[in-house]
Design a protein around this motif. Structure first.
Motif, short mmCIF file in Angstrom:
data_model
loop_
_atom_site.label_atom_id
_atom_site.label_comp_id
_atom_site.label_asym_id
_atom_site.label_seq_id
_atom_site.Cartn_x
_atom_site.Cartn_y
_atom_site.Cartn_z
N SER A 287 0.83 -1.20 0.00
CA SER A 287 0.00 0.00 0.00
C SER A 287 0.86 1.25 0.00
N ALA A 288 0.37 2.29 -0.67
CA ALA A 288 1.11 3.54 -0.75
C ALA A 288 1.32 4.14 0.62
N GLN A 289 0.31 4.05 1.50
CA GLN A 289 0.44 4.63 2.84
C GLN A 289 1.53 3.91 3.63
N GLU A 290 1.53 2.58 3.61
CA GLU A 290 2.56 1.85 4.34
C GLU A 290 3.95 2.19 3.82
N ALA A 291 4.07 2.29 2.49
CA ALA A 291 5.37 2.59 1.90
C ALA A 291 5.85 3.98 2.28
N VAL A 292 4.96 4.98 2.20
CA VAL A 292 5.41 6.35 2.48
C VAL A 292 5.75 6.53 3.95
N LEU A 293 5.02 5.89 4.84
CA LEU A 293 5.33 6.01 6.27
C LEU A 293 6.67 5.36 6.59
N ARG A 294 6.93 4.19 6.01
CA ARG A 294 8.23 3.55 6.21
C ARG A 294 9.35 4.43 5.63
N GLY A 295 9.09 5.01 4.47
CA GLY A 295 10.11 5.85 3.84
C GLY A 295 10.39 7.12 4.62
N LEU A 296 9.36 7.75 5.14
CA LEU A 296 9.57 8.95 5.96
C LEU A 296 10.31 8.59 7.25
N ALA A 297 9.97 7.45 7.83
CA ALA A 297 10.63 7.01 9.06
C ALA A 297 12.11 6.74 8.84
N ALA A 298 12.47 6.37 7.62
CA ALA A 298 13.89 6.10 7.32
C ALA A 298 14.76 7.34 7.50
N HIS A 299 14.14 8.53 7.48
CA HIS A 299 14.88 9.79 7.65
C HIS A 299 14.85 10.30 9.09
N LEU A 300 14.19 9.57 9.98
CA LEU A 300 13.91 10.10 11.31
C LEU A 300 15.18 10.37 12.11
N ASP A 301 16.10 9.41 12.15
CA ASP A 301 17.33 9.61 12.93
C ASP A 301 18.12 10.80 12.42
N GLN A 302 18.16 10.93 11.09
CA GLN A 302 18.90 12.03 10.48
C GLN A 302 18.27 13.38 10.87
N VAL A 303 16.95 13.44 10.88
CA VAL A 303 16.27 14.67 11.23
C VAL A 303 16.42 14.99 12.71
N LYS A 304 16.28 13.97 13.56
CA LYS A 304 16.37 14.23 15.00
C LYS A 304 17.75 14.72 15.40
#
Length: 307
Positions: A287-304
């Motif tokens: 699903s597009a929603q599952e994919a986009v949420l996983r993809g956004l989460a992949a940047h979380l450590d970098q952003v924090k």
């Protein structure tokens, strides 16, 4: 918003901001969705100074005074006409490797970061938002090599290898369907949300084998309605089948003999998977929603690390 949520449980906010819609999810530290919200405040309806107010209107109930929440956004919000221009990265590149661009905000409760898109110099092509879905797919399918199809207004076919986007191609299939169904003589024939699976499959097969006859086949839908009473469900499915079939004919070098996945909303993803199945290709669906949420989460450590 779906239900109530304790603001103290919110760790970050995920945002998918396209041309026509804004979608946001309140996320906890474990990556679970606590609440979601959406609006029609897409990039196409906003001036640059309208982005922050549109976001705050949507998620204000999730924000607390004295707490600055990371907001990670992808999509057309990072375009030249968006909130901030997040420069493209050139293929080949890792889908999740682009450093998000930080946006200056007036509201002290927000720390907004926009993910850059991906571009291909030759043949020229661009994507914004799909790279994040691809990153999410790869996060769930480590070591996967093959092709992903991301159907939508502008459908993308991307070749992935060794964790990188190697090349991609865009097809305006969704745009064509909307334009033909809404602004041509076929608007009198395509008048239903019902579906005729047999008509769809026949049209896909015909368009793949005879893509040069597409324009004639489309007018034939109108003629069949006038002369033989072809109903709206059949005409709708056939129009979709002809356009998807023509796309598959052009994208054959991508899917032929490849491992294929389809990332998209359930309805349109199922149509693409069915069209591929008729060509002997079994496609995984995410699903597009599952994919986009996983993809956004992949940047979380970098952003924090920057907040």
């Amino acid at each position: 918003m779906s239900g109530s949520v304790r603001n103290s449980a919110i760790s970050w906010i995920a945002v998918d901001w396209g041309t026509t819609h804004l979608r946001a999810w309140a996320m906890d530290a474990a990556g679970e969705v606590l609440a979601e919200a959406s609006s029609a405040d897409g990039m196409g309806a906003l001036t640059r100074d309208g982005f922050e107010p549109a976001l705050v209107r949507l998620i204000d109930g999730w924000l607390s005074d004295g707490v600055r929440l990371p907001v990670i956004a992808c999509g057309m919000v990072g375009s030249r006409q968006g909130w901030v221009e997040a420069p493209y990265r050139a293929v080949p590149c890792r889908a999740e490797a682009g450093a998000p661009v930080t946006v200056e905000t007036r509201d002290s409760r927000l720390s907004v970061h926009v993910i850059p898109g991906v571009m291909q110099p030759e043949p020229p092509d661009v994507m914004r938002g799909e790279e994040t879905q691809i990153a999410g797919f790869l996060a769930a399918n480590e070591g996967w090599d093959g092709v992903v199809c991301l159907p939508g207004t502008h459908t993308k076919w991307a070749h992935l290898s060794a964790g990188e986007i190697v090349s991609f191609q865009t097809f305006m299939t969704g745009d064509l369907f909307a334009a033909i169904a809404g602004h041509t003589v076929l608007r009198h024939s395509v008048t239903t949300d019902s579906w005729d699976t047999e008509a769809f499959e026949e049209a896909v097969a015909d368009a793949i084998s005879r893509p040069e006859k597409l324009a004639a086949r489309l007018f034939g839908l109108r003629a069949a309605g006038l002369l033989h009473g072809r109903d709206g469900a059949s005409a709708t499915a056939a129009l979709s089948g002809y356009l998807i079939g023509a796309e598959l004919a052009a994208a054959r070098p991508y899917w032929l003999g490849q491992q294929v996945a389809v990332i998209g909303a359930s309805k349109v993803a199922a149509h693409y998977a069915a069209a591929l199945a008729n060509q002997g290709v079994s496609a995984n669906i995410l699903s597009a929603q599952e994919a986009v949420l996983r993809g956004l989460a992949a940047h979380l450590d970098q952003v924090k690390a920057t907040t």
